[in-house]
Design a protein around this motif. Sequence first.
Motif, PDB file in Angstrom:
ATOM      1  N   GLU A   1       0.808  -1.228   0.000  1.00  0.00           N
ATOM      2  CA  GLU A   1       0.000   0.000   0.000  1.00  0.00           C
ATOM      3  C   GLU A   1       0.839   1.275   0.000  1.00  0.00           C
ATOM      4  O   GLU A   1       0.349   2.343  -0.362  1.00  0.00           O
ATOM      5  CB  GLU A   1      -0.977   0.005   1.189  1.00  0.00           C
ATOM      6  CG  GLU A   1      -0.342  -0.078   2.561  1.00  0.00           C
ATOM      7  CD  GLU A   1      -0.103  -1.521   3.018  1.00  0.00           C
ATOM      8  OE1 GLU A   1       0.195  -1.705   4.216  1.00  0.00           O
ATOM      9  OE2 GLU A   1      -0.188  -2.444   2.191  1.00  0.00           O
ATOM     10  N   GLN A   2       2.116   1.161   0.374  1.00  0.00           N
ATOM     11  CA  GLN A   2       2.985   2.349   0.333  1.00  0.00           C
ATOM     12  C   GLN A   2       3.569   2.593  -1.061  1.00  0.00           C
ATOM     13  O   GLN A   2       4.277   3.577  -1.270  1.00  0.00           O
ATOM     14  CB  GLN A   2       4.144   2.194   1.323  1.00  0.00           C
ATOM     15  CG  GLN A   2       3.784   2.464   2.774  1.00  0.00           C
ATOM     16  CD  GLN A   2       3.181   1.243   3.438  1.00  0.00           C
ATOM     17  OE1 GLN A   2       3.705   0.144   3.295  1.00  0.00           O
ATOM     18  NE2 GLN A   2       2.090   1.430   4.155  1.00  0.00           N
ATOM     19  N   MET A   3       3.283   1.711  -2.000  1.00  0.00           N
ATOM     20  CA  MET A   3       3.927   1.765  -3.313  1.00  0.00           C
ATOM     21  C   MET A   3       2.959   2.166  -4.427  1.00  0.00           C
ATOM     22  O   MET A   3       3.055   1.693  -5.552  1.00  0.00           O
ATOM     23  CB  MET A   3       4.555   0.407  -3.641  1.00  0.00           C
ATOM     24  CG  MET A   3       5.623  -0.023  -2.657  1.00  0.00           C
ATOM     25  SD  MET A   3       6.333  -1.644  -3.093  1.00  0.00           S
ATOM     26  CE  MET A   3       7.519  -1.883  -1.780  1.00  0.00           C
ATOM     27  N   GLY A   4       2.048   3.065  -4.112  1.00  0.00           N
ATOM     28  CA  GLY A   4       1.029   3.460  -5.081  1.00  0.00           C
ATOM     29  C   GLY A   4       1.581   3.968  -6.397  1.00  0.00           C
ATOM     30  O   GLY A   4       1.004   3.738  -7.467  1.00  0.00           O
ATOM     31  N   ILE A   5       2.719   4.646  -6.347  1.00  0.00           N
ATOM     32  CA  ILE A   5       3.322   5.218  -7.559  1.00  0.00           C
ATOM     33  C   ILE A   5       3.740   4.138  -8.556  1.00  0.00           C
ATOM     34  O   ILE A   5       3.877   4.395  -9.754  1.00  0.00           O
ATOM     35  CB  ILE A   5       4.517   6.124  -7.187  1.00  0.00           C
ATOM     36  CG1 ILE A   5       4.862   7.064  -8.348  1.00  0.00           C
ATOM     37  CG2 ILE A   5       5.738   5.285  -6.780  1.00  0.00           C
ATOM     38  CD1 ILE A   5       5.846   8.141  -7.962  1.00  0.00           C
TER      39      ILE A   5
ATOM     40  N   ALA B   1      17.095   3.629   1.809  1.00  0.00           N
ATOM     41  CA  ALA B   1      17.149   4.701   2.796  1.00  0.00           C
ATOM     42  C   ALA B   1      15.711   5.103   3.153  1.00  0.00           C
ATOM     43  O   ALA B   1      14.753   4.442   2.758  1.00  0.00           O
ATOM     44  CB  ALA B   1      17.923   5.884   2.220  1.00  0.00           C
ATOM     45  N   ASN B   2      15.568   6.173   3.887  1.00  0.00           N
ATOM     46  CA  ASN B   2      14.235   6.710   4.182  1.00  0.00           C
ATOM     47  C   ASN B   2      13.691   7.343   2.905  1.00  0.00           C
ATOM     48  O   ASN B   2      14.217   8.336   2.423  1.00  0.00           O
ATOM     49  CB  ASN B   2      14.337   7.747   5.305  1.00  0.00           C
ATOM     50  CG  ASN B   2      12.983   8.264   5.739  1.00  0.00           C
ATOM     51  OD1 ASN B   2      12.140   8.615   4.920  1.00  0.00           O
ATOM     52  ND2 ASN B   2      12.778   8.329   7.043  1.00  0.00           N
ATOM     53  N   TRP B   3      12.634   6.773   2.341  1.00  0.00           N
ATOM     54  CA  TRP B   3      12.153   7.194   1.026  1.00  0.00           C
ATOM     55  C   TRP B   3      11.914   8.693   0.927  1.00  0.00           C
ATOM     56  O   TRP B   3      12.249   9.308  -0.079  1.00  0.00           O
ATOM     57  CB  TRP B   3      10.845   6.468   0.678  1.00  0.00           C
ATOM     58  CG  TRP B   3      10.992   5.010   0.458  1.00  0.00           C
ATOM     59  CD1 TRP B   3      12.170   4.301   0.381  1.00  0.00           C
ATOM     60  CD2 TRP B   3       9.942   4.047   0.290  1.00  0.00           C
ATOM     61  NE1 TRP B   3      11.915   2.972   0.175  1.00  0.00           N
ATOM     62  CE2 TRP B   3      10.560   2.782   0.115  1.00  0.00           C
ATOM     63  CE3 TRP B   3       8.550   4.136   0.265  1.00  0.00           C
ATOM     64  CZ2 TRP B   3       9.813   1.621  -0.076  1.00  0.00           C
ATOM     65  CZ3 TRP B   3       7.810   2.986   0.078  1.00  0.00           C
ATOM     66  CH2 TRP B   3       8.431   1.742  -0.091  1.00  0.00           C
ATOM     67  N   LYS B   4      11.322   9.252   1.958  1.00  0.00           N
ATOM     68  CA  LYS B   4      10.913  10.663   1.892  1.00  0.00           C
ATOM     69  C   LYS B   4      11.955  11.616   2.463  1.00  0.00           C
ATOM     70  O   LYS B   4      11.837  12.823   2.322  1.00  0.00           O
ATOM     71  CB  LYS B   4       9.587  10.872   2.645  1.00  0.00           C
ATOM     72  CG  LYS B   4       8.446   9.979   2.176  1.00  0.00           C
ATOM     73  CD  LYS B   4       8.103  10.238   0.716  1.00  0.00           C
ATOM     74  CE  LYS B   4       6.943   9.357   0.258  1.00  0.00           C
ATOM     75  NZ  LYS B   4       6.753   9.432  -1.213  1.00  0.00           N
ATOM     76  N   ASN B   5      12.977  11.078   3.104  1.00  0.00           N
ATOM     77  CA  ASN B   5      13.865  11.969   3.845  1.00  0.00           C
ATOM     78  C   ASN B   5      15.306  11.480   3.836  1.00  0.00           C
ATOM     79  O   ASN B   5      15.976  11.463   4.854  1.00  0.00           O
ATOM     80  CB  ASN B   5      13.356  12.092   5.300  1.00  0.00           C
ATOM     81  CG  ASN B   5      14.058  13.211   6.051  1.00  0.00           C
ATOM     82  OD1 ASN B   5      14.431  14.224   5.472  1.00  0.00           O
ATOM     83  ND2 ASN B   5      14.238  13.014   7.343  1.00  0.00           N
ATOM     84  N   TRP B   6      15.796  11.051   2.671  1.00  0.00           N
ATOM     85  CA  TRP B   6      17.187  10.612   2.582  1.00  0.00           C
ATOM     86  C   TRP B   6      18.046  11.756   2.052  1.00  0.00           C
ATOM     87  O   TRP B   6      17.554  12.712   1.464  1.00  0.00           O
ATOM     88  CB  TRP B   6      17.323   9.389   1.684  1.00  0.00           C
ATOM     89  CG  TRP B   6      16.938   9.599   0.245  1.00  0.00           C
ATOM     90  CD1 TRP B   6      15.697   9.468  -0.302  1.00  0.00           C
ATOM     91  CD2 TRP B   6      17.803   9.991  -0.831  1.00  0.00           C
ATOM     92  NE1 TRP B   6      15.724   9.749  -1.640  1.00  0.00           N
ATOM     93  CE2 TRP B   6      17.007  10.071  -1.999  1.00  0.00           C
ATOM     94  CE3 TRP B   6      19.169  10.276  -0.923  1.00  0.00           C
ATOM     95  CZ2 TRP B   6      17.535  10.429  -3.244  1.00  0.00           C
ATOM     96  CZ3 TRP B   6      19.685  10.625  -2.164  1.00  0.00           C
ATOM     97  CH2 TRP B   6      18.881  10.700  -3.302  1.00  0.00           C
ATOM     98  N   SER B   7      19.340  11.629   2.285  1.00  0.00           N
ATOM     99  CA  SER B   7      20.274  12.639   1.793  1.00  0.00           C
ATOM    100  C   SER B   7      21.491  11.929   1.207  1.00  0.00           C
ATOM    101  O   SER B   7      21.710  10.737   1.443  1.00  0.00           O
ATOM    102  CB  SER B   7      20.723  13.574   2.921  1.00  0.00           C
ATOM    103  OG  SER B   7      21.568  12.867   3.824  1.00  0.00           O
TER     104      SER B   7
ATOM    105  N   VAL C   1      11.012   1.319  -9.898  1.00  0.00           N
ATOM    106  CA  VAL C   1      10.985   1.066  -8.456  1.00  0.00           C
ATOM    107  C   VAL C   1      11.625   2.222  -7.700  1.00  0.00           C
ATOM    108  O   VAL C   1      11.134   2.651  -6.645  1.00  0.00           O
ATOM    109  CB  VAL C   1      11.695  -0.258  -8.116  1.00  0.00           C
ATOM    110  CG1 VAL C   1      11.721  -0.480  -6.602  1.00  0.00           C
ATOM    111  CG2 VAL C   1      11.008  -1.429  -8.803  1.00  0.00           C
ATOM    112  N   ALA C   2      12.692   2.775  -8.266  1.00  0.00           N
ATOM    113  CA  ALA C   2      13.395   3.885  -7.622  1.00  0.00           C
ATOM    114  C   ALA C   2      12.499   5.088  -7.359  1.00  0.00           C
ATOM    115  O   ALA C   2      12.794   5.907  -6.468  1.00  0.00           O
ATOM    116  CB  ALA C   2      14.589   4.310  -8.472  1.00  0.00           C
ATOM    117  N   ARG C   3      11.403   5.208  -8.108  1.00  0.00           N
ATOM    118  CA  ARG C   3      10.516   6.368  -7.944  1.00  0.00           C
ATOM    119  C   ARG C   3       9.928   6.451  -6.535  1.00  0.00           C
ATOM    120  O   ARG C   3       9.414   7.518  -6.145  1.00  0.00           O
ATOM    121  CB  ARG C   3       9.376   6.326  -8.970  1.00  0.00           C
ATOM    122  CG  ARG C   3       9.827   6.447 -10.413  1.00  0.00           C
ATOM    123  CD  ARG C   3       8.656   6.759 -11.326  1.00  0.00           C
ATOM    124  NE  ARG C   3       8.161   8.113 -11.069  1.00  0.00           N
ATOM    125  CZ  ARG C   3       6.918   8.511 -11.355  1.00  0.00           C
ATOM    126  NH1 ARG C   3       6.054   7.647 -11.882  1.00  0.00           N
ATOM    127  NH2 ARG C   3       6.534   9.755 -11.104  1.00  0.00           N
TER     128      ARG C   3
END
Length: 275
Positions: free
Chosen positions: A22-26, A201-207, A235-237
Motif C-alpha cells: 500500500e505504500q507503493m502506489g506510484i 534509505a528513508n524514502w521521503k527523507n534521505w540525503s 521502483v526507484a521512484r
Amino acid sequence: MKIDSHHHFWQYDPVEYSWMNEQMGILKQNYGPEDLFKQIKNVGIEGVVSVQASQSLKETDQLLSYAEDHDFIKGVVGWFPLADSNVDSVLEQYASNRWLKGVRHVVQDEPDDRFILGSDFNRGVSLLKEFNLVYDILIFERQLAASIEFVDQHPDLVFVLDHVAKPRIKDALFEPWSAQMKDLSKRENVYCKLSGMATEANWKNWSLTDLQPYMETALDCFGPDRMMFGSDWPVARLAVEYENWVEVCRNFISTLSTDEQIKIEGTNAVEFYKL
C-alpha cells in the motif's frame, strides 16, 4: 555508449505484482518502453538492460518482445524456473534469442535466507554458462553470507550483484554488510550495480550523506572495472526520480578518471552482458 544496466517494465496486475504494497502506489500503473525513453533521452543514456520484476515466463516473453521492437533496449535479464527439473529444456527454447543476456530470481523474497544454496536451484544455475547467460543476484544484506557460498559453487559463471546487496541504509548499519562486500568482491567473476540505494534509505527523507559511505564502500570493493550504473526505475521512484538518480551517480564518480567514468556508465555493462 551510456547504458542503464538495470530497470523494469510491467503491465500492472495486483496479483502478478503482489509485492507492491500500500505504500507503493506510484508503482501501481503500467510502465512501458515509451515511458522509459522519455527518461533516458533527457540524460544522454543510449541503451538499457531490462530486468525481470515478476517470476513468470510471460513477463520474460514480454521483455524480449520489447527488446525486439525498440533499438534502445540492448538486453534482457529474464526469469526462469531454475529449481524445476525441466529447466534445461525451458532454457533450450530461449537459447537462440539474441536479446536474452541473463537470468534472475527474486531471492530477497524467499523466506529461507539460505534458499540460494538449494541443490535444485543450483543445478539450474549451473546450466547458465552453457547458454552464455549470466546471473543477477538480488538479495538483502542478511543473505550476503549465503550468497558468497553460492558464488563459490560456480567459479566459471559470471555474476552481478544488484543494488549493492541492499544494505540497511535506513538504519545506518554498516556491518556486517561492509565486511561481506569486501569478501564477495575478492571473487573476480562478480560485478556490482550502483543502483537501488535510495529505496533502502528513508524514502521521503534521505540525503547524499546517508548514501555516500555505502557508495564509497561498494566502489572501493569492486573498483571501476567491475561496477556499472543502474537506475532501478521505476521502483526507484519510491525515493528518487530518474534524472536525479543519474545526477547523484555522475556526481559520485566525477572524481574518477574519464576512462573509469566511461566504464561505470556503459562499457562495463556492454562487456558483462555482451550487449
